[in-house]
Design a protein around this motif. Structure first.
Motif: not given
Lengths: 757, 734
Positions: A128-151
């Motif tokens: 309703e408030n027109n926030v690109p939240y999926v895009g914003l969440r993509m950043l931390p989520a991508t970092m999480n995948v990179l964490c797996i690679v790092l581990i």
């Protein structure tokens, strides 16, 4: 070593058989083929395939329905809002350093978000408030995948088998807490990412210890320093990884210092200086850099103004305080406000009673109190004690001696060595008619911030009124006087003059309208050096952080974290009965804390046995168990133990970095328990720059997997997967659950899930 | 087939490693020899060792006891510790954060000196002489114990192999330490604590001496070990600071056991003997001593007193003459019962209401917790009108209250119902707290806001029924509000004195955790129950239960002592003597606890010096230069200093300079050790000159502060001149 049991030593090849004489010559070793360079053990292809698989799986668990819920969840309230402030360039205040928030803001900028949404409360709708939240969440989520690679890569570089590496990575990707936390707009996935990068870089650096001062060595050393600084720039918790690296470096240096190692003092100092440069100076610069960017972006007045000093606020565009502030001159009638307890300095015609309830006696002088609402009795005239020119208005400066006249009664403020009504150790504050007891009515103006201009002004310079005669400061505290004092607040002379609560702020000058005056007088934006700004902000962050003691219903104590006694309700929706409840994977967390216990038990038994001359563990195994698993243990400890000493309110998600480190340790313990041997060595001796290292003999061994290794790994992963799937409705916030289902998911009775009734 | 390539080489250092113990012994012998040579000359001066000890003792008596009758009024914490003596004599139970031994000793001396317990030591400055208090006797007792630390310090130094000269210097430094003098000649716990701390140190170094050459388990060995344990127990029974003394002994014990375990010549059986002998004497014995003190404590205080309100009802039940003494009450609770509902999470007492209104929120009648027996505590359990009827299941046609029932609580005297609604309570200002009040709506039929659901959360294991239906004392329950998802809650926040009478606030809290929402019924009446019903009362707690409860409460109260005091200080200020404590002031005379700066600063210097030397030694060893400095006694003293100093950093309660006194004792011992180190090259004559010069400095500083140490008159000028640093804030006003 003389009395060891032959059975215990069966796995050790007799040194003579292996040709110990030839061990002194590495070249010969290599010719024989009994010594291989890195990586030993399985081919890189096995590793690559396994890494690809866990990364793919990690993407699935992390990105699954990332658009759900389309509402503000838990701390997105804060961090989403902060990203918005960057985009609007208005100054805000937060206890965390800026890096991760700026990353979120950068993501928002690229997505075309302008920061219009305020992320007001949990449950506000994004669409309703027109926030690109999926895009914003993509950043931390991508970092999480990179964490797996790092581990995976941390385990691989530490020389563990494909099975162990995959196990650690898979445990992490199937951890409910990591998934729940790291795909939302929060700082934790960045924190864990940089933390793991630091560990990875340091391990790469350590492996090059025989190739000292080569290009690779320098690269990984500096990389360690930079990633370390990035970690701290995300959250102050990053200091824990700094501690870990600090401990490791100290141990390392201590070893280098050893005379048996053969380094001269000059060589040692070269090592020392290299580390000081890369791990102290460079990280400091990186950390400062992000603050520089922070100040450069946020150049407009905003909600964070009030947290900062007045000098700081003057550097912002459109600062409100500049409009309110006026210099105070002799003869002005002012109101004094105590910021700590929100009262105004007040006096009235009532007198202190002769005798208090406890039998002590007062001076029967006029009462001086603190009141919540300013009235006419709160005006005090500032009177000079030195000659001032009559025609010109003279400003009041730091260290001036003044008298304060209570305007309504025409008496002067005074304090003397009579016990105050409520606190016998402090002095009574009263007023005295003109001309009497002059010496006791003198006060020195001590300005808090007198280095930036020493003129006392309203709203800008807080002031401490030091009594000249008896060296006390006018002070008030949260205690009210009894009936005779109309329940107003106790004011007295404080002997502890260093206390911060001695400062008052002048808020108004009678008859002068600050806004009007300031409108006519155009004030320019002041400058303040970056380093001053930095220290001020840093100090206030730390103070504010330790002040976060307000109890929260979902806060918990550190001792309960590894056992998952209680989670945190992040979000819930009544219509669909959906909820996000942050909790770890019970199976994995309990297993990993068990891993810690196994590690401690093995090490204790080994130490005790060695003390009696028995050596139950093979040297390469033990070596790895101490240096590699030991690093993971220290990581876990430094990310966990310091919380016990913190006074602020703590939450389960503070344990996430420690839980991640615990999975690394779990992998190492798994290898020790279920896989026979270890691939050793991992650090290559070839290409060494220092001839002295040629004397070192690598401890050689190859890991052998049995069917039991695979079975154990399979069972562990099955347990982890089962628990992950079982808890996934709480992690992804979908699907909604009936009361029956909710009750089923209460694994511990202490979990306070929503919709359980 | 398993295949493994594996190479391994023997570590070269192992074979030529010398036995460290053998080495230690050799060094020790060499040192001893040298020291003996040095001290022969001095011994001819001053006849024999016992004579020195005697001189020191007498001299320290003189220094400590000089004008002991001055001041003749209550000084500083004599308020508390004198007060406790009178409470012991009056045998009324009281609560204090310190364990009982030192207080009991003070009380014993007071009693023997003829004190009748009538004087209450209410505040600083009250006159003793008018009230006929034998305060001189009590102070003498404290001062004598304090003075005995001086010969013990000397003996400790001698036993650890230091020279007579450094022993004397240490003794003089402690003797002329103004802070210790001030603190030791008053009725305080510190002199007694310090006495046992130094006794522990002395017995321990004696034990170490016996243990040194691996000739254990003889009578002397056991004697000193047991004495150490005994003294440790006594120290911890004075103040919990004694636990630091235990740590001081514990750390070297663990180190020693580690050495023994590493010595493969000693069989495992013998190691077990070592281990169990130490466990018995250093763990079991101190605990036994500590508990024995509490046995005496409980025995001396059989009656009810002002400490009652801290304790659980079970505990209070064990005190004679308790006004909260409960008579037996019927076990079964049914609709129509008149009950007292007591809060379990705090000591606030009973759910209470009175005909006064809140000045906040709804303005309806107040609900509070009230700690005393009162008719306003009576509540009647009623069934909501629209609740489902059940067949009477008790005798006489009564209906029991069962787990999960919806009930109403009606205040017996005002006939108003307990209710909660969406209003802000007076004190708790979080949105998850809701106000609780007593109110009578006309339309009582649909007043869902006064319906509460009984959730039994705990029950007596021996009474299965109490799990399913409400029974007095045995059932612990929560009262859940029917509409607001909150539970009846109370916490230790007091309503304002003027309209809430300082009683404890009651609210209804959402998402509340268990402990503070648990209630139980303590008293119970029902008109339709006869005399012959099953009765119940609190269990009589045994000693162990009482002991554990009291210690837990002491801990909690101690942790809660966070209010700031004008003279409190933080540990980092102590070693530098930044500020003292004003103890007493009257008629222009003052007593101000300030250490002897010469002693404080030089001992701190010794600590820093030791750390530097030790660090250098370790560093040099790493670079192949061995045996620079290795003094086991100094290591023990620094352990003592660290153990008595650093733990204070972890404490958030208010701290004072006198908490540094035990650490100071160890720092001065360490100073003696360092003195021996730097004077090892000097002849005995030069060494003696040095001691005399050092003593002169110490005595000079001591004489400077005599007025504030003993409460002597002082001129304003010399007082101002004595303020060597700006942070010393003793009062010079005449």
């Amino acid at each position: 070593m003389t009395s060891s049991d032959p059975k215990l030593r069966r796995r050790r090849v007799d040194p003579m058989d292996a040709g110990s004489s030839s061990l002194t010559d590495i070249g010969e070793e290599k010719k024989k083929g009994s010594w291989r360079g890195v990586p030993s053990g399985p081919s890189p292809i096995g590793h690559r395939t396994a890494l690809a698989i866990v990364t793919l799986l990690g993407c699935i668990t992390t990105f699954y329905k990332i658009w759900h819920p389309a509402e503000v969840v838990f701390d997105e309230v804060h961090f989403g809002k902060f990203a918005g402030f960057y985009l609007k360039r208005t100054y805000f205040f937060d206890v965390h350093p800026p890096l991760a928030k700026m990353m979120l803001a950068a993501a928002g900028y690229l997505l075309g978000y302008d920061g219009h949404f305020d992320f007001g409360t949990i449950g506000d709708n994004y669409i309703e408030n027109n926030v690109p939240y999926v895009g914003l969440r993509m950043l931390p989520a991508t970092m999480n995948v990179l964490c797996i690679v790092l581990i995976y890569n941390i385990m691989r570089e530490s020389g563990y088998t494909v099975l162990t590496c995959s196990l650690s990575a898979a445990m992490y990707l199937l951890d409910n807490s990591a998934v729940a936390q790291n795909r939302l707009i929060m700082l934790d996935s960045m924190l864990v990412f940089y933390m793991l990068s630091t560990v990875y870089c340091y391990i790469r650096f350590r492996k090059l210890r025989y190739q000292e001062f080569t290009r690779g060595w320098w690269f990984w050393l500096i990389a360690t320093g930079v990633t370390m600084a990035m970690t701290v720039s995300v959250k102050m918790v990053g200091l824990f990884v700094v501690t870990t690296i600090g401990i490791c470096v100290l141990v390392d240096l201590w070893g280098l210092l050893d005379i048996k190692r053969g380094l001269t003092m000059k060589e040692f100092m070269r090592h020392f200086n290299a580390r000081a440069l890369a791990l102290i100076i460079i990280p400091t610069c990186v950390y400062l850099f992000w603050f520089y960017v922070h100040f450069a972006i946020l150049d407009q007045s905003g909600p964070g103004d009030t947290f900062m000093s007045s000098a700081f606020q003057e550097t912002l565009k459109n600062s409100a305080i500049k409009m309110k502030s006026l210099d105070i001159h002799y003869g002005d009638e002012i109101i004094l406000h105590h910021p700590g307890t929100e009262v105004y300095l007040h006096s009235h015609t009532l007198k202190y009673p002769l005798r208090y309830d406890d039998g002590r006696i007062s001076s029967q002088g006029q009462q001086v109190t603190g009141v919540k609402e300013a009235d006419d009795n709160c005006y005090w005239r500032v009177k000079a004690t030195k000659d001032i020119s009559k025609d010109k208005r003279t400003p009041v400066r730091h260290n001036d001696i003044i008298q304060l006249e209570h305007v309504a009664t025409g008496t002067n403020l005074l304090t003397h060595d009579v016990a105050s009504p409520l606190l016998a150790t402090n002095e009574e504050v009263t007023t005295m008619e003109q001309g009497k007891r002059y010496n006791e009515t003198l006060f020195k103006v001590v300005l808090d911030d007198h280095n930036n201009g020493n003129i006392w002004s309203t709203h800008m310079k807080s002031v401490k009124l030091m009594h000249v005669d008896t060296k006390v400061a006018i002070w008030t505290r949260d205690k009210v006087l009894p009936e005779w004092g109309l329940g107003q607040q106790d004011v007295n002379g404080n002997k502890n003059t260093q206390d911060r609560s001695n400062f008052w702020m002048a808020t108004e000058i009678k008859g002068l309208n600050a806004t009007e005056i300031n409108m006519n007088k155009k004030k320019e934006i002041k400058k303040m050096s970056f380093i001053m700004k930095f220290f001020e902000l840093q100090g206030r962050m730390l103070r504010h952080n330790s002040g976060l003691t307000k109890p929260h219903p979902y806060q918990s104590t550190p001792i309960t974290w590894p056992f998952l006694i209680r989670g945190i309700s992040y979000w819930s929706k009544n219509d669909t009965r959906e909820q996000i409840y942050m909790t770890g994977n019970v199976f994995g967390w309990w297993l990993s804390i068990g891993g810690v216990a196994v590690y401690a038990g093995v090490m204790l038994a080994d130490t005790l046995a060695r003390r009696r001359g028995v050596e139950p563990i093979d040297e390469p195994l033990r070596n790895r168990f101490i240096s590699s698993a030991g690093l993971f243990l220290i990581l876990w400890l430094t990310h966990y133990i310091p919380f016990f000493a913190m006074g602020r309110s703590l939450f389960l998600h503070h344990y996430l970095p420690a839980a991640t480190c615990n999975y690394l340790l779990l992998g190492a313990v798994f290898q020790f328990m279920f896989i026979d041997g270890i691939d050793s060595p991992v650090s290559p001796l070839e290409g060494t720059t220092n001839t002295k290292y040629r004397r070192f003999h690598p401890l050689m061994m190859v890991a052998t997997l049995s069917k039991y290794s695979y079975l154990a790994a399979f069972l562990i992963l099955l347990g982890q997967l089962g628990m992950f799937l079982f808890l996934s409705p709480l992690t992804y916030g979908t699907p909604g659950m009936t009361v029956q289902q909710v009750l089923q998911h209460k694994i511990l009775s202490t979990w306070d899930l929503q919709f359980a009734k | 087939m398993r295949q493994r390539r594996f190479a391994w080489s023997r570590s070269p250092s192992r074979s030529n490693r010398l036995d460290p113990l053998y080495l230690d012994d050799k060094i020790w012998k060499a040192e001893q020899q040298q020291k003996r040579r040095l001290s022969t000359n001095i011994k001819s001066f001053i006849k024999s060792e016992p004579a020195i000890v005697l001189y020191l003792t007498l001299w320290s008596f003189y220094i400590r006891l000089w004008k002991i009758w001055q001041p003749g009024s209550v000084v500083f914490d004599e308020v508390h510790f004198g007060g406790f003596a009178s409470k012991y004599i009056n045998t009324g139970f009281f609560m204090d954060v310190h364990p009982p031994l030192a207080k009991m000793l003070i009380a014993l001396v007071a009693k023997l000196a003829g004190f009748d317990g009538a004087f209450d030591f209410k505040e600083i400055g009250l006159d003793y002489e008018d009230a006929n208090v034998p305060y001189v006797a009590i102070r003498t007792f404290c001062a004598v114990l304090g003075a005995l630390t001086i010969p013990m310090a000397y003996l400790t130094m001698k036993k650890t192999g230091h020279s007579t000269m450094s022993g004397l210097l240490v003794a003089l430094m402690i003797c002329y330490e103004n802070g210790l003098i001030t603190n030791n000649r008053l009725i305080l716990l510190d002199p007694i604590l310090l006495f046992f701390t130094s006794a522990t140190t002395l017995t321990w170094v004696n034990f170490c001496d016996k243990d040194k050459n691996y000739k254990p388990f003889n009578l002397q060995w056991y004697f000193w070990l047991a004495m150490t344990g005994l003294n440790m127990g006594l120290t911890a029974s004075c103040k919990w600071v004694g636990l630091f003394t235990i740590a001081t002994i514990g750390l070297p014990t663990i180190k020693r056991l580690w050495d023994i375990w590493g010595n493969t010549d000693i069989s495992k059986l013998k190691f077990m003997h070592h281990f169990f002998a130490r466990s018995l004497c250093l763990i079991v014995l101190p605990i036994a001593v500590y508990m024995a003190m509490f046995v005496i404590h409980f025995h001396s205080l059989p009656n009810t007193g002002e400490g009652d309100s801290f304790m659980s009802p079970e505990f209070q039940q064990s005190l004679a003459g308790s006004n909260s003494h409960m008579s037996d009450t019927p076990l079964d609770i049914a609709y129509g019962s008149r009950v007292w509902v007591r809060h379990e999470g705090t000591r606030g007492g009973y759910l209470h209401s009175h005909p006064h209104e809140y000045l906040t929120g709804s303005g309806q009648q107040q609900i509070t917790l009230y700690p005393h027996k009162d008719d306003n505590n009576w509540w009647i359990i009623e069934k909501p009108r629209n609740a489902r009827r059940r067949r009477p299941d008790g005798p006489g046609g009564i209906e029991y209250v069962r787990d999960g029932d919806r009930i109403r609580l009606v205040h017996a005297l005002s006939s108003k119902r307990l209710r909660s609604h969406d209003e802000q309570p007076p004190l708790a200002n979080d949105e998850y707290h809701k106000e609780v009040s007593a109110h009578n709506d006309e339309d009582s039929r649909n007043d869902r806001e006064s319906d509460w659901i009984v959730d039994i959360v705990a029950h007596n294991e021996n009474d299965v029924d109490s799990k399913y239906r409400l029974r007095a004392i045995h059932s612990r329950f929560r009262l859940r509000h029917s509409t607001q998802r909150c539970a009846l809650f109370s916490h230790e926040k007091k309503l304002p004195e003027d309209w809430g009478f300082g009683q404890q606030e009651v609210t209804c809290m959402q998402n509340s955790k268990l402990p503070k929402t648990i209630w139980y019924i303590e008293a119970n009446q029902h008109s339709r129950l006869g005399k012959d019903v099953e009765m119940v009362n609190y269990n009589h707690p045994n000693f162990l239960a009482k002991f554990l409860e009291l210690n837990k409460i002491m801990w909690d109260v101690n942790k809660g002592l966070t209010a700031s005091h004008p003279y409190d200080s933080r540990p980092q200020a102590w070693p530098f003597l930044q500020r003292g404590i004003s103890f007493w002031g009257k008629d222009g005379r003052h007593i101000y606890l300030l250490g002897n700066p010469a002693v404080f600063w030089s001992s701190t210097f010794a600590v820093v010096g030791y750390i530097l030397v030790a660090f250098l030694t370790v560093l040099m060893e790493k670079r192949g230069i061995f045996d620079l400095y290795n003094e086991s006694a100094a290591r023990f003293f620094i352990t003592g200093w660290c153990a008595h100093y650093f733990p204070f950093y972890l404490m958030s309660r208010q701290l004072f300079l006198h908490h540094y006194m035990p650490a100071l004792y160890y720092a001065v011992l360490l100073f003696g050790s360092m003195f021996d180190l730097i004077t090892i090259w000097l002849t005995s004559r030069k060494k003696m000159m040095l001691v005399i010069m050092a003593s002169y400095c110490v005595i000079y500083a001591y004489r400077n502060f005599i007025p504030i140490t003993y409460g002597e008159p002082w001129s304003q000028i010399s007082c101002e001149n004595a303020k060597w640093t700006r942070t010393w804030d003793f009062d010079c006003v005449q």
